[in-house]
Enzyme design. Structure first.
Site, PDB file in Angstrom:
ATOM      1  N   LYS A 128       0.885  -1.172   0.000  1.00  0.00           N
ATOM      2  CA  LYS A 128       0.000   0.000   0.000  1.00  0.00           C
ATOM      3  C   LYS A 128       0.921   1.220   0.000  1.00  0.00           C
ATOM      4  O   LYS A 128       1.131   1.886   1.019  1.00  0.00           O
ATOM      5  CB  LYS A 128      -0.946  -0.029   1.205  1.00  0.00           C
ATOM      6  CG  LYS A 128      -2.098   0.939   1.083  1.00  0.00           C
ATOM      7  CD  LYS A 128      -3.170   0.651   2.107  1.00  0.00           C
ATOM      8  CE  LYS A 128      -4.143   1.797   2.269  1.00  0.00           C
ATOM      9  NZ  LYS A 128      -4.873   2.188   1.068  1.00  0.00           N
TER      10      LYS A 128
HETATM   11  N1  PMP Z   1      -7.576  -0.956  -3.365  1.00  0.00           N
HETATM   12  C1  PMP Z   1      -7.094   0.278  -3.147  1.00  0.00           C
HETATM   13  C2  PMP Z   1      -6.359   0.976  -4.251  1.00  0.00           C
HETATM   14  C3  PMP Z   1      -7.255   0.887  -1.901  1.00  0.00           C
HETATM   15  O1  PMP Z   1      -6.771   2.117  -1.671  1.00  0.00           O
HETATM   16  C4  PMP Z   1      -7.970   0.211  -0.887  1.00  0.00           C
HETATM   17  C5  PMP Z   1      -8.178   0.864   0.453  1.00  0.00           C
HETATM   18  N2  PMP Z   1      -7.104   0.588   1.318  1.00  0.00           N
HETATM   19  C6  PMP Z   1      -8.471  -1.070  -1.156  1.00  0.00           C
HETATM   20  C7  PMP Z   1      -8.256  -1.624  -2.412  1.00  0.00           C
HETATM   21  C8  PMP Z   1      -9.219  -1.842  -0.110  1.00  0.00           C
HETATM   22  O2  PMP Z   1      -8.369  -2.263   0.905  1.00  0.00           O
HETATM   23  P1  PMP Z   1      -8.863  -2.452   2.398  1.00  0.00           P
HETATM   24  O3  PMP Z   1     -10.135  -3.209   2.331  1.00  0.00           O
HETATM   25  O4  PMP Z   1      -7.777  -3.233   3.044  1.00  0.00           O
HETATM   26  O5  PMP Z   1      -9.040  -1.103   2.982  1.00  0.00           O
END
Ligand code: PMP
Length: 313
Positions: free
Chosen positions: A177
């Protein structure tokens, strides 16, 4: 607008609304910064920070419900892993990061909030190389209503189709991330807004359906759920939670490659994410979806699960 409007943590509403009303550097409250809580306005970094020039930053987005951060351990583990994928190591253990998140929440007197931990390379070295850079960690939190606003929860989002594509895993650390991976998300989100949409569906480098600009995507057809295999984008924590909730209900969830040609055959569609939670999609480009019973059921199941999490420890 900085300093013109009062931008206390009580600013409510969806993302866009909050951004118009409040600047994020001018608020009351505290930010956890390299091991201590500092007054919100003092949480600053120097302009010659490696992260700002070369995107050497990783972050998390997580929500607290009733005073407990949902899936905190998973988020802190992912933060540490994201940094490792960028070649640096956060100088705090997962347990210490968990504790710092809880401390930030309580120092700001919040129980229902969004938390943003971020780790980055500092200003010891300029140039692409950064081996001597100090690694910093900060955690902020603020009250944040429905990510796309309340209306989207009833009507469903209108998604554009982005012209940028999620990169191949051999061209970027796609499992991290990492801040740098959001460059094409912001471009896609702005283009979608300019064209009158709420957000955009991004395809991947092969042309397969990938995700939205900050959330994963799911489709429903004949009572079954289909979602793209996360092999070049984030395998979201909400995504995994919702898959488990659907399977608990006996719903078949199929993870596979999905091509845009299939979009017209799906009946329902929704997004998942820590900020977005479960948000229905009403249309993608020319294709329409209904905000149907299964989508609404999963929205309810997720809302109950994140709050029930506390009772189960
Ligand atoms: N894809 C992207 C590009 C994101 O920014 C997020 C948010 N973190 C997600 C998917 C979903 O991830 P999560 O459910 O872990 O928040």
């Amino acid at each position: 607008m900085a300093g013109v409007l009062r931008a206390g943590p009580a600013a409510a509403g969806g993302a866009e609304e909050t951004l118009m009303e409040a600047t994020f550097d001018d608020r009351d409250g505290f930010i956890w910064f390299d091991g201590q809580l500092v007054p919100w306005r003092d949480a600053r970094v120097h302009v010659l920070t490696h992260a700002m020039h070369y995107a050497s930053a990783v972050f998390e987005g997580q929500r607290a419900y009733d005073g407990e951060v949902f899936a905190l351990q998973q988020h802190s583990e992912r933060l540490v892993r994201s940094a490792e994928l960028l070649g640096f190591s956060i100088p705090y253990s997962v347990e210490a990061i968990n504790a710092a998140c809880r401390e930030t929440l309580s120092a700001n007197g919040m129980r229902d909030a969004y938390l943003r931990p971020i780790a980055w390379r500092g200003s010891e070295q300029m140039g692409v190389a950064a081996q001597r850079s100090k690694i910093h960690l900060a955690i902020a939190c603020w009250e944040w209503g429905a990510y796309f606003g309340e209306e989207a929860l009833l009507k469903g989002l209108r998604l554009d189709i982005a012209s940028w594509r999620r990169p191949a895993p051999y061209t970027a650390p796609t499992a991290s991330k990492a801040a740098g991976l959001y460059m094409i998300c912001t471009l896609s989100k702005h283009r979608a807004a300019d064209r009158g949409f709420d957000d955009a569906l991004m395809l991947d480098w092969r042309g397969q359906v990938a995700e939205a600009t900050g959330a994963n995507i799911f489709f429903i057809r004949n009572g079954e759920i289909h979602t793209p295999t996360p092999d070049c984008f984030l395998d979201g924590i909400t995504r995994k939670t919702v898959i488990a909730l659907a399977r608990t209900r006996g719903v078949n969830v199929i993870e596979r490659a999905i091509w845009p040609e299939e979009l017209e055959s799906f009946e329902q569609c929704f997004l998942t994410g820590s900020a977005a939670e479960v948000t229905p999609v009403g249309s993608i480009g020319p294709w329409s979806f209904e905000v149907g019973a299964l989508t609404r059921q999963l929205m309810q199941d997720y809302a109950a699960h994140v709050r029930g999490n506390r009772a189960r420890g």
